[in-house]
Design a protein around this motif. Sequence first.
Motif, PDB file in Angstrom:
ATOM      1  N   ASN A   1       0.826  -1.214   0.000  1.00 50.57           N
ATOM      2  CA  ASN A   1       0.000   0.000   0.000  1.00 50.57           C
ATOM      3  C   ASN A   1       0.864   1.269   0.000  1.00 50.57           C
ATOM      4  O   ASN A   1       0.544   2.260  -0.666  1.00 50.57           O
ATOM      5  CB  ASN A   1      -0.951  -0.036   1.202  1.00 50.57           C
ATOM      6  CG  ASN A   1      -1.800   1.217   1.292  1.00 50.57           C
ATOM      7  OD1 ASN A   1      -1.467   2.157   2.000  1.00 50.57           O
ATOM      8  ND2 ASN A   1      -2.876   1.251   0.519  1.00 50.57           N
ATOM      9  N   GLN A   2       1.989   1.182   0.723  1.00 51.11           N
ATOM     10  CA  GLN A   2       2.889   2.341   0.805  1.00 51.11           C
ATOM     11  C   GLN A   2       3.439   2.697  -0.575  1.00 51.11           C
ATOM     12  O   GLN A   2       3.560   3.868  -0.931  1.00 51.11           O
ATOM     13  CB  GLN A   2       4.020   1.994   1.792  1.00 51.11           C
ATOM     14  CG  GLN A   2       4.624   3.171   2.493  1.00 51.11           C
ATOM     15  CD  GLN A   2       3.589   4.187   2.991  1.00 51.11           C
ATOM     16  OE1 GLN A   2       2.554   3.817   3.589  1.00 51.11           O
ATOM     17  NE2 GLN A   2       3.845   5.459   2.716  1.00 51.11           N
ATOM     18  N   ALA A   3       3.766   1.649  -1.351  1.00 49.93           N
ATOM     19  CA  ALA A   3       4.317   1.862  -2.697  1.00 49.93           C
ATOM     20  C   ALA A   3       3.256   2.500  -3.592  1.00 49.93           C
ATOM     21  O   ALA A   3       3.548   3.427  -4.359  1.00 49.93           O
ATOM     22  CB  ALA A   3       4.783   0.538  -3.284  1.00 49.93           C
ATOM     23  N   ILE A   4       2.031   2.024  -3.477  1.00 52.82           N
ATOM     24  CA  ILE A   4       0.960   2.560  -4.333  1.00 52.82           C
ATOM     25  C   ILE A   4       0.728   4.043  -4.000  1.00 52.82           C
ATOM     26  O   ILE A   4       0.618   4.881  -4.890  1.00 52.82           O
ATOM     27  CB  ILE A   4      -0.348   1.739  -4.152  1.00 52.82           C
ATOM     28  CG1 ILE A   4      -0.097   0.247  -4.446  1.00 52.82           C
ATOM     29  CG2 ILE A   4      -1.473   2.300  -5.016  1.00 52.82           C
ATOM     30  CD1 ILE A   4       0.370  -0.066  -5.844  1.00 52.82           C
ATOM     31  N   LYS A   5       0.722   4.340  -2.684  1.00 52.76           N
ATOM     32  CA  LYS A   5       0.568   5.750  -2.261  1.00 52.76           C
ATOM     33  C   LYS A   5       1.694   6.597  -2.835  1.00 52.76           C
ATOM     34  O   LYS A   5       1.489   7.724  -3.286  1.00 52.76           O
ATOM     35  CB  LYS A   5       0.610   5.837  -0.734  1.00 52.76           C
ATOM     36  CG  LYS A   5      -0.718   5.538  -0.085  1.00 52.76           C
ATOM     37  CD  LYS A   5      -0.673   5.960   1.377  1.00 52.76           C
ATOM     38  CE  LYS A   5      -1.927   5.489   2.072  1.00 52.76           C
ATOM     39  NZ  LYS A   5      -1.624   4.930   3.409  1.00 52.76           N
TER      40      LYS A   5
ATOM     41  N   GLU B   1       2.560  13.165  -8.569  1.00 55.24           N
ATOM     42  CA  GLU B   1       1.616  14.276  -8.335  1.00 55.24           C
ATOM     43  C   GLU B   1       0.321  13.996  -9.088  1.00 55.24           C
ATOM     44  O   GLU B   1      -0.265  14.877  -9.727  1.00 55.24           O
ATOM     45  CB  GLU B   1       2.238  15.620  -8.752  1.00 55.24           C
ATOM     46  CG  GLU B   1       3.433  15.999  -7.893  1.00 55.24           C
ATOM     47  CD  GLU B   1       4.380  17.002  -8.555  1.00 55.24           C
ATOM     48  OE1 GLU B   1       3.937  17.717  -9.458  1.00 55.24           O
ATOM     49  OE2 GLU B   1       5.557  17.052  -8.152  1.00 55.24           O
ATOM     50  N   ARG B   2      -0.110  12.749  -8.995  1.00 56.53           N
ATOM     51  CA  ARG B   2      -1.296  12.295  -9.725  1.00 56.53           C
ATOM     52  C   ARG B   2      -2.485  12.289  -8.781  1.00 56.53           C
ATOM     53  O   ARG B   2      -2.387  11.819  -7.651  1.00 56.53           O
ATOM     54  CB  ARG B   2      -1.044  10.878 -10.222  1.00 56.53           C
ATOM     55  CG  ARG B   2      -2.198  10.221 -10.990  1.00 56.53           C
ATOM     56  CD  ARG B   2      -1.680   8.900 -11.525  1.00 56.53           C
ATOM     57  NE  ARG B   2      -2.639   8.080 -12.190  1.00 56.53           N
ATOM     58  CZ  ARG B   2      -2.473   7.629 -13.430  1.00 56.53           C
ATOM     59  NH1 ARG B   2      -1.430   7.993 -14.133  1.00 56.53           N
ATOM     60  NH2 ARG B   2      -3.345   6.813 -13.960  1.00 56.53           N
ATOM     61  N   PRO B   3      -3.640  12.818  -9.210  1.00 57.75           N
ATOM     62  CA  PRO B   3      -4.799  12.795  -8.318  1.00 57.75           C
ATOM     63  C   PRO B   3      -5.263  11.355  -8.058  1.00 57.75           C
ATOM     64  O   PRO B   3      -5.130  10.495  -8.933  1.00 57.75           O
ATOM     65  CB  PRO B   3      -5.861  13.575  -9.098  1.00 57.75           C
ATOM     66  CG  PRO B   3      -5.417  13.589 -10.515  1.00 57.75           C
ATOM     67  CD  PRO B   3      -3.923  13.449 -10.507  1.00 57.75           C
ATOM     68  N   PHE B   4      -5.796  11.109  -6.865  1.00 56.21           N
ATOM     69  CA  PHE B   4      -6.184   9.751  -6.485  1.00 56.21           C
ATOM     70  C   PHE B   4      -7.360   9.215  -7.301  1.00 56.21           C
ATOM     71  O   PHE B   4      -7.650   8.032  -7.274  1.00 56.21           O
ATOM     72  CB  PHE B   4      -6.509   9.681  -4.987  1.00 56.21           C
ATOM     73  CG  PHE B   4      -5.270   9.701  -4.140  1.00 56.21           C
ATOM     74  CD1 PHE B   4      -4.427   8.598  -4.106  1.00 56.21           C
ATOM     75  CD2 PHE B   4      -4.934  10.816  -3.396  1.00 56.21           C
ATOM     76  CE1 PHE B   4      -3.268   8.604  -3.347  1.00 56.21           C
ATOM     77  CE2 PHE B   4      -3.772  10.840  -2.632  1.00 56.21           C
ATOM     78  CZ  PHE B   4      -2.937   9.736  -2.610  1.00 56.21           C
TER      79      PHE B   4
ATOM     80  N   LEU C   1      -7.089   1.537  -3.676  1.00 57.06           N
ATOM     81  CA  LEU C   1      -6.332   2.727  -4.083  1.00 57.06           C
ATOM     82  C   LEU C   1      -5.832   2.589  -5.528  1.00 57.06           C
ATOM     83  O   LEU C   1      -5.824   3.560  -6.295  1.00 57.06           O
ATOM     84  CB  LEU C   1      -5.142   2.892  -3.131  1.00 57.06           C
ATOM     85  CG  LEU C   1      -4.356   4.192  -3.195  1.00 57.06           C
ATOM     86  CD1 LEU C   1      -5.260   5.395  -2.958  1.00 57.06           C
ATOM     87  CD2 LEU C   1      -3.226   4.172  -2.182  1.00 57.06           C
ATOM     88  N   ILE C   2      -5.446   1.362  -5.903  1.00 52.02           N
ATOM     89  CA  ILE C   2      -4.937   1.114  -7.267  1.00 52.02           C
ATOM     90  C   ILE C   2      -5.998   1.488  -8.296  1.00 52.02           C
ATOM     91  O   ILE C   2      -5.697   2.031  -9.352  1.00 52.02           O
ATOM     92  CB  ILE C   2      -4.551  -0.383  -7.433  1.00 52.02           C
ATOM     93  CG1 ILE C   2      -3.363  -0.725  -6.540  1.00 52.02           C
ATOM     94  CG2 ILE C   2      -4.276  -0.731  -8.898  1.00 52.02           C
ATOM     95  CD1 ILE C   2      -2.991  -2.197  -6.520  1.00 52.02           C
ATOM     96  N   CYS C   3      -7.268   1.182  -7.944  1.00 47.92           N
ATOM     97  CA  CYS C   3      -8.375   1.363  -8.905  1.00 47.92           C
ATOM     98  C   CYS C   3      -9.192   2.607  -8.574  1.00 47.92           C
ATOM     99  O   CYS C   3     -10.318   2.750  -9.073  1.00 47.92           O
ATOM    100  CB  CYS C   3      -9.260   0.134  -8.889  1.00 47.92           C
ATOM    101  SG  CYS C   3      -8.354  -1.383  -9.105  1.00 47.92           S
TER     102      CYS C   3
END
Length: 325
Positions: free
Chosen positions: A41-45, A52-55, A105-107
């Motif tokens: 999860n830390q890597a994905i964040k 600087e990509r919106p979630f 978070l990935i999707c």
Amino acid sequence: MSQDKDINNLVSLAVEHLRKGELIGLPTETVYGLAGAIDKNQAIKQIFAIKERPFFDPLIVHVASIAQAKSLVTNWPPAAEALAHSFWPGPLTMVLPRASSIDPLICSGLNTIAIRMPNHPLALAVIEKMGTPIAAPSANKFGKTSPSRAEDVRKAFPHLFVLDGGLAQIGIESTVASVTDSQISILRPGIITEHEITKELHRHGINIPVVKSESSASPGHLKHHYMPEMPLVLIDQISAQRPKWNFVQEQICMRLKISPVSLGRELLLSKDPLLAARELYVNMRELGDAKPDFIYIWREPENRGGIWDAIWDRVEKASSVQLKF
Ligand code: TXA
Ligand code: MG
């Protein structure tokens, strides 16, 4: 022999970084990816943070086998099986219903996941060695031009470990298509066209509609993507002959609100759309580095349809002004 050993060492090093939850620059045949392990999860964040990509803009998950792709979804329609056999490894991303085990978070919280199998030996070697799929958007800052060379990635992310896989042979991002039992919707055009998808489905005895739907269903597909450092002007040639350049230049400068003696540089593309796609981002960057006042590109009437649609999609999104002569 020793070269093979060097490559194996680099692949092992890449995997080590990913297992520690760190990001790497990953070569693919389309553009370089900013890769992280899907179970960290830390890597994905971190991907969203450093890009600087919106979630709200979901990531593509890269696999090395069809079995791995199936492990990420709750439905694998016959069309997905057919298209995977026809186009994987290759530049087709399929959007399918997401398995509940995937980090939302990935999707971006959607109930679908975008999956592709890259056609690059280093990318496949890294995913195989990891044993798990890898999430990777293009390795550029949000809204900027995608990288087709390792040095482009290093320039945007100087502290990143980048696996150098040479020049990306396709040069523009994959076709993104949502795949259901009853329909295929193309969300982002690429070098795998609507026509080719339809043809392959028919060959497999599948007769479902293939439609173009570049809508908010692909949330990352926003205007003002792929922007080069200088303003890019797209000029549509609609008359048989181009007007005198002085007149065109005057119009461009007026629209850009810059001095009428500003200097532009032309972005020239090959007549062969596959080569044009490969050169597009490299040429955009190189022209940008020369710091002209603006960059311009002519869209000639014959360069339309098929793969050209994918190229003009990128150019339109990168352009600040469009003119017709
Ligand atoms: O060629 C490529 O696709 C490259 C290489 C690295 O694989 N990757 C790439 O990723 O272009 P990215 O993040 O720059 O673009 C992914 C696109 C975005 O437009 C995003 O909105 C869309 O895929 N996407 C991802 N997940 C989606 C989903 N669940 N539903 C709809 N669109 C999705
Ligand atoms: Mg991108």
